[in-house]
Design an enzyme around this catalytic site. Structure first.
Site, PDB file in Angstrom:
ATOM      1  N   LYS A   1      11.233  35.620  16.026  1.00 38.18           N
ATOM      2  CA  LYS A   1      12.169  36.742  15.915  1.00 38.18           C
ATOM      3  C   LYS A   1      12.521  37.296  17.289  1.00 38.18           C
ATOM      4  O   LYS A   1      13.656  37.718  17.527  1.00 38.18           O
ATOM      5  CB  LYS A   1      11.569  37.810  15.013  1.00 38.18           C
ATOM      6  CG  LYS A   1      11.486  37.320  13.554  1.00 38.18           C
ATOM      7  CD  LYS A   1      10.505  38.120  12.726  1.00 38.18           C
ATOM      8  CE  LYS A   1      10.457  37.627  11.293  1.00 38.18           C
ATOM      9  NZ  LYS A   1       9.351  38.257  10.534  1.00 38.18           N
TER      10      LYS A   1
ATOM     11  N   GLU B   1      21.491  37.735   9.173  1.00 37.04           N
ATOM     12  CA  GLU B   1      20.876  39.069   9.113  1.00 37.04           C
ATOM     13  C   GLU B   1      19.474  39.016   8.517  1.00 37.04           C
ATOM     14  O   GLU B   1      18.590  39.784   8.902  1.00 37.04           O
ATOM     15  CB  GLU B   1      21.774  40.001   8.269  1.00 37.04           C
ATOM     16  CG  GLU B   1      21.360  41.451   8.236  1.00 37.04           C
ATOM     17  CD  GLU B   1      21.441  42.129   9.587  1.00 37.04           C
ATOM     18  OE1 GLU B   1      22.536  42.442  10.048  1.00 37.04           O
ATOM     19  OE2 GLU B   1      20.371  42.334  10.208  1.00 37.04           O
TER      20      GLU B   1
END
Lengths: 439, 439
Positions: free
Chosen positions: B206, B130
């Site tokens: 990302k 996360e």
């Protein structure tokens, strides 16, 4: 790859959300099987009336009026009937038979949550309810899992789309509450009887669910302070914008200390002034957003559609895939967490700042009288604005408007202050009292 | 209640995130135990230099330089070293011994994700990450679980705080890129060598992680089209705002069709014009936000702190609690999902709209020439704005500025158009080409 038998899914209810869940289950069965690790077999849809009109064309042979028999053979029961009964009995039957339950029923969770969670725990079953708060927006899972290692300080949520739609029109179009509500009804955002929305009952149910989850504490619905938007006037909205605020109906859940300094929690729903620069101020129309202040993570916001059949169906299907994985993999999943068991505090313990609008006699010494009244009640003044005095319409004494912004004060002190102001001879009336949140 | 033995946690790295994770683990051990269902015992912290200065004061006896031995005895290994080696070897060692891994290492996941996930699957271990995308913002779990029953169409993310800080200052304060970058460095938002941020490498990592997750498909880092912000000029930012846009560096992952109409995916990072009314336009400073367009759920946005030691530690601890629950409860947890295995498409397949700024000769027929050039390349004009002509500084031929807004066009057609415009005799120069997203 290991082959698993299909997971049997019983659907209760075929309203706007239920019919979309059924459609997506049938149309996307291969994709969902890939994600769940097993096929999701829709074994039937229990409805009250087989011949009712549906939003979606679904195979007739799936429908049944015999919910009990349908539940009996299911691994997962999806409850989308709404309301307390018969939803509660069906959910208890499902959990009793060891099935996991996916529900979007906020009313049931808010009033009977502990009973359902206890029934689930007894048999190692799970209750999933992402769809119960803020529709399509993932908020339950982030609170339950992503933030499980953090301490939540406060949640401020725009969790009722109808009232946000109304307040947004009052703000952006200058409409009256009545006109904006009529628009909401015409566009299908408001029910024929809008009481649950505009009086804040719906938001209070969601506040109960969010507060219980965030603070690992059972927060009963009756402990939630609730005010709706029916008292919000056009004048308040105009004055708010002039002062750099927008009026929003917020569900606020926060950790507080009680009178002895012991930790507690509080949940409340009321209209509030939100500064225009706050992310919640930019939530328009019927959209929802939940703003979370966490000790380590800082400020987070979750934004999206708070209602709608297909939108809410997305949340239900996410839960369904999670529940199905549990059946494939085994393991008890996530238990409800109320280990913190904090004291649930009344509204009087809340500390926030306020904007008080007074209609006063336009004479020397009024401001001093008002200011000393506030000081006596431990409410400290941050800003004062006085409009030029006006002669009252009957040609009587001149009056003026005082807008007082306070520093943070206890709700109980504020209430005492307002009572004293109401009784003060120099004050003709307390025109408006609004809490300021997110400043 | 059943008593479980403590879950042993080995921490690798004590930088800004690692030291906060250690502090919170020690300070909030009772709370975390309540949520995880077992104690989380920090067995040690592996660092390179025992005497290095730390952000947080931690017990000396926890530190070791012997990462391998520390990993050996751990149930969960938290990798916060960053970079590829030795992080990769440590993670593989941990997974090899059956430990779950929690990591915030985006570089490692973007370049070696499939290797790590395969190693985890072999032994039934899990990789939680996360913290690797958008810091404290819960985005991995919502994509992986909450939206598991939906189809994601597009993700647009502001996932690099440094570049958002710079672009926001260029927009709100009128600073040049150089001045804004100097501020970012002075305030600690930018590294001494800012290349990874301002050239879009960090955002591309990302994008790889988000695209792989959203589309159940391995999207290699090298397939991500990448442009940084170093080409963004003060003039572009000013012109953008005048036209109702703000320039943002976006990571965009979307489902597309290839030349034969077969489904595929694409990931790209580049500066883009975002309409001022779009929720992403209101993301200021170093904040991050991920905007998700899903088929059923509609538009969602996740907003918060994208970096910072204690903020990112919140995401790590959430993963730690999830991993610990898995140890208490058993079961293999969530496997990575790449069952869709879609075709990863090149930038040429992307379809979006554009704003093209041209410096042209100020003479009759120029607009017609330019327009026909666009039409030849299947790029359709939506808006044209022509500024009044100016005499060039050397007293030569008069020139004018043409700002052309296009309808949606294929990236490959647009590239061919720009090449043709560059070679056209009536065009002095192509001043700026920016994609418009979120309109």
């Amino acid at each position: 790859m290991i082959e698993y038998r299909n997971v049997r899914v019983a659907l209760l209810g075929a309203g706007s959300v239920g019919s979309q869940v059924a459609r997506l289950l049938l149309e996307q069965s291969d994709e969902l099987a890939g994600r769940a690790g097993a096929g999701l077999e829709l074994t039937g849809i229990a409805v009250r009336d087989l011949d009712a009109e549906r939003d979606v064309d679904l195979p007739r042979d799936l429908f049944t009026t015999d919910a009990e028999s349908l539940i009996l053979g299911a691994d997962i029961v999806v409850e989308l009937i709404g309301g307390i009964e018969p939803a509660r009995s069906y959910v208890l039957q499902a959990l009793g038979s060891g099935a996991d339950v996916v529900t979007g029923n906020k009313a049931l969770l808010a009033s009977h949550g502990p009973e359902l969670f206890a029934a689930a725990e007894q048999v190692g079953a799970q209750v999933f309810y992402e769809a119960a708060v803020a529709g399509a927006i993932p908020i339950i899972r982030p609170l339950r899992e992503s933030l499980a290692g953090d301490r939540i300080k406060r949640i401020m949520g725009i969790v009722n789309g109808t009232t946000n739609f109304i307040l947004d029109r009052m703000d952006s179009l200058g409409e009256s509450l009545e006109d904006a509500l009529a628009q909401a009804t015409a566009l299908g955002y408001a029910e024929a009887d809008p009481t649950a929305d505009i009086e804040g009952y719906d938001a209070a149910q969601k506040a109960t669910i969010l507060a219980s989850l965030a603070f690992h504490t059972t927060v009963p619905l009756m402990s939630v302070h609730r005010e709706g938007i029916t008292g919000v006037t056009h004048e308040q909205v105009v004055a708010a914008r002039k002062a750099g605020y927008v009026v929003k109906l917020l569900a606020i859940c926060e950790s507080l200390v009680d009178d002895d300094g012991a930790p507690g929690v509080s949940a409340r729903v009321h209209p509030a002034l939100v500064p225009l620069g706050h992310p919640l101020a930019a939530v328009h129309g019927a959209k929802n957003a939940v703003f979370v202040e966490a000790e380590a993570a800082g400020d987070l916001m979750f934004y999206g559609a708070g209602a709608g059949g297909v939108e809410t169906a997305s949340a239900v299907l996410g839960d369904l895939v999670s529940a199905a994985r549990r059946h494939v993999i085994g393991g008890p999943g996530l238990a409800e967490s109320n280990h913190a068991n904090l004291h649930v505090l009344p509204m009087g313990n809340v500390v926030t700042s306020y904007q008080i609008t007074l209609d006063v006699a336009d004479q020397p010494g009024v401001l001093a009288t008002v200011a000393s009244l506030l000081a006596q009640h431990e409410v400290s003044v941050e800003t004062v604005e006085q409009t030029s005095g006006v002669i009252s319409s009957d040609g009587g004494v001149a009056t003026a408007t005082l807008i007082i912004g306070t520093h943070r004060a206890r709700e109980s002190d504020l209430a005492a202050t307002v009572a004293a102001l109401t009784n003060a001879t120099v004050v003709n009336s307390v025109t408006s009292v609004l809490r300021v949140e997110g400043a």
